[in-house]
Enzyme design. Structure first.
Site, short mmCIF file in Angstrom:
data_model
loop_
_atom_site.label_atom_id
_atom_site.label_comp_id
_atom_site.label_asym_id
_atom_site.label_seq_id
_atom_site.Cartn_x
_atom_site.Cartn_y
_atom_site.Cartn_z
N ARG A 121 0.88 -1.19 0.00
CA ARG A 121 0.00 0.00 0.00
C ARG A 121 0.91 1.23 0.00
O ARG A 121 1.71 1.41 0.92
CB ARG A 121 -0.91 0.02 1.22
CG ARG A 121 -1.63 1.36 1.39
CD ARG A 121 -2.74 1.34 2.39
NE ARG A 121 -3.92 0.71 1.83
CZ ARG A 121 -5.16 0.86 2.30
NH1 ARG A 121 -5.38 1.63 3.36
NH2 ARG A 121 -6.19 0.25 1.74
N HIS B 172 -7.28 0.75 -6.56
CA HIS B 172 -7.49 -0.10 -5.36
C HIS B 172 -8.19 -1.39 -5.81
O HIS B 172 -9.35 -1.63 -5.48
CB HIS B 172 -8.34 0.68 -4.36
CG HIS B 172 -8.35 0.10 -2.98
ND1 HIS B 172 -7.56 -0.96 -2.59
CD2 HIS B 172 -9.07 0.46 -1.87
CE1 HIS B 172 -7.79 -1.23 -1.32
NE2 HIS B 172 -8.70 -0.40 -0.86
N GLN C 209 -10.17 -3.88 -3.41
CA GLN C 209 -11.50 -3.45 -2.99
C GLN C 209 -12.54 -3.84 -4.03
O GLN C 209 -13.66 -4.22 -3.70
CB GLN C 209 -11.51 -1.93 -2.78
CG GLN C 209 -12.83 -1.40 -2.27
CD GLN C 209 -13.15 -1.86 -0.85
OE1 GLN C 209 -12.33 -1.69 0.04
NE2 GLN C 209 -14.31 -2.44 -0.65
N ASP D 73 -17.20 7.42 -2.07
CA ASP D 73 -15.98 7.27 -1.26
C ASP D 73 -15.71 8.62 -0.62
O ASP D 73 -16.36 9.63 -0.95
CB ASP D 73 -14.82 6.85 -2.20
CG ASP D 73 -13.53 6.53 -1.45
OD1 ASP D 73 -13.56 6.35 -0.22
OD2 ASP D 73 -12.47 6.48 -2.12
N CYS E 211 -16.31 1.89 0.13
CA CYS E 211 -15.17 1.04 0.54
C CYS E 211 -14.82 1.21 2.00
O CYS E 211 -14.19 0.34 2.59
CB CYS E 211 -13.96 1.32 -0.35
SG CYS E 211 -13.28 2.98 -0.18
N ARG F 146 -13.67 -8.30 1.87
CA ARG F 146 -12.23 -8.10 1.65
C ARG F 146 -11.47 -9.36 2.07
O ARG F 146 -10.53 -9.80 1.41
CB ARG F 146 -11.71 -6.89 2.44
CG ARG F 146 -12.26 -5.54 1.98
CD ARG F 146 -11.75 -5.16 0.61
NE ARG F 146 -10.30 -5.13 0.54
CZ ARG F 146 -9.53 -4.11 0.93
NH1 ARG F 146 -10.10 -3.01 1.41
NH2 ARG F 146 -8.22 -4.15 0.82
#
Ligand code: CP
Ligand code: NVA
Length: 302
Positions: free
Chosen positions: A104, A131, A134, A219, A259, A287
């Site tokens: 990340r 991402h 996700q 988001d 998310c 996830r």
């Protein structure tokens, strides 16, 4: 075949996506029934974090442990990465000691460099641009609640950020239409939009973008690394909050995803996360299952 990486959704085919999603659903059912798996016995997952995380860290670390392996949390503050050791050297050394690596970080080219110099599969666990992990969880969640997303209309409301750009790639991979509703100046990357213009509709009004939609996503307005722009962004996104009233304009049965982490009073109101539209808690849990399936896939166990 050489080492498989997962840096964006372009790294898997529609058939491979389907295999991963079906495996994730099976792993979820079996975990609930108490079935144990050791498909990644003795495998070590290196977990490099240059940004904060709750879901990604817990789901990867719990996930590899549940498959019989071990997760190694590596914060850039506590490794030589934070003191300027080159990515190339770091990737060579760490990948000589672990079996799979997740990263990340900030700029997307950092995960590309990791992948170039790594001897083991590299997973993008969020960059400023994408991402994809996700999206595996989101696609699993839609599939569980409403079936195959092919032919559906998804509406993205908010910033044209890493999540929005991942939805653009998902639109191609899953064959759905993506309505993107962003304030002027906060659209996704121009080239990405142009390359996928055949399946994207752009709007500046949430009401217009949500009509005929089956799946609505938003988001945070201020992603990690953009903290200094927060006030300016609050002003720009002022009319982009997702509420039950807005969701009522979508198709019957439309689902709401985020998310997380979510900021109530900003991109969402206080109640939508627990409204009948919301599938955000399943989305967060998925996830775990989706990434377990992804790790099995990349390690050649699927
Ligand atoms: N959705 C997500 O990636 O959450 P974290 O930042 O908590 O990992
Ligand atoms: N767009 C957000 C996603 C967090 C999971 C960010 O990059 O901070």
């Amino acid at each position: 075949m050489g080492i498989r990486h997962f840096l964006t959704l372009n790294d898997i085919s529609p058939t491979e996506l389907s295999t991963i999603i079906q495996r994730a659903i099976t792993l979820k059912t079996e975990r609930a029934a108490g079935v144990l798996h050791k498909s990644c016995a003795s495998k070590v997952l290196g977990m490099i974090f240059e940004k904060s995380s709750t879901r990604t860290r817990v789901s990867f670390e719990a996930g590899i442990a549940q498959l019989g392996g071990h997760g190694l949390f590596l914060s850039s503050n506590d490794t030589q990465l934070g003191r300027g050791e080159p990515i190339e050297d770091t990737a060579r050394v760490i990948s000589s000691m672990v079996d799979i690596l997740m990263v990340r970080t900030h700029k997307h080219d950092i995960v590309e460099t990791f992948a170039e110099y790594s001897k083991v599969p590299v997973i993008n666990a969020l960059t400023d641009s994408y991402h994809p992990c996700q999206l595996l969880a989101d696609i699993q969640t839609y599939t569980e609640h409403r079936g195959n997303p092919q032919g559906k209309t998804v509406t993205w409301i908010g910033d044209g950020n890493n999540m929005c750009q991942s939805y653009i790639k998902a639109a191609r991979l899953c064959d759905f239409t993506l309505n993107i509703v962003c304030p002027e100046g906060y659209e996704p990357d121009e080239t990405l939009l142009a390359e996928n213009s055949d399946r994207i509709n752009q709007f500046t009004s949430p009401i217009e973008g949500i009509i005929h939609s089956d799946w609505v996503v938003t988001d945070t307005w201020t992603s990690m690394g953009q903290e200094k722009e927060k006030q300016q962004r609050l002003n720009a996104f002022n009319h982009f909050q997702v509420t039950e009233e807005l969701m009522a304009q979508a198709n019957d049965g439309a689902v709401f995803m985020h998310c997380l982490p979510a900021y109530r009073g900003m991109e969402i109101n206080d109640t939508i996360m627990d409204s009948p539209y919301s599938v955000v808690w399943d989305e967060a849990e998925n996830r775990l299952h989706a990434q377990k399936a992804l790790m099995e896939f990349l390690l050649g166990k699927l």
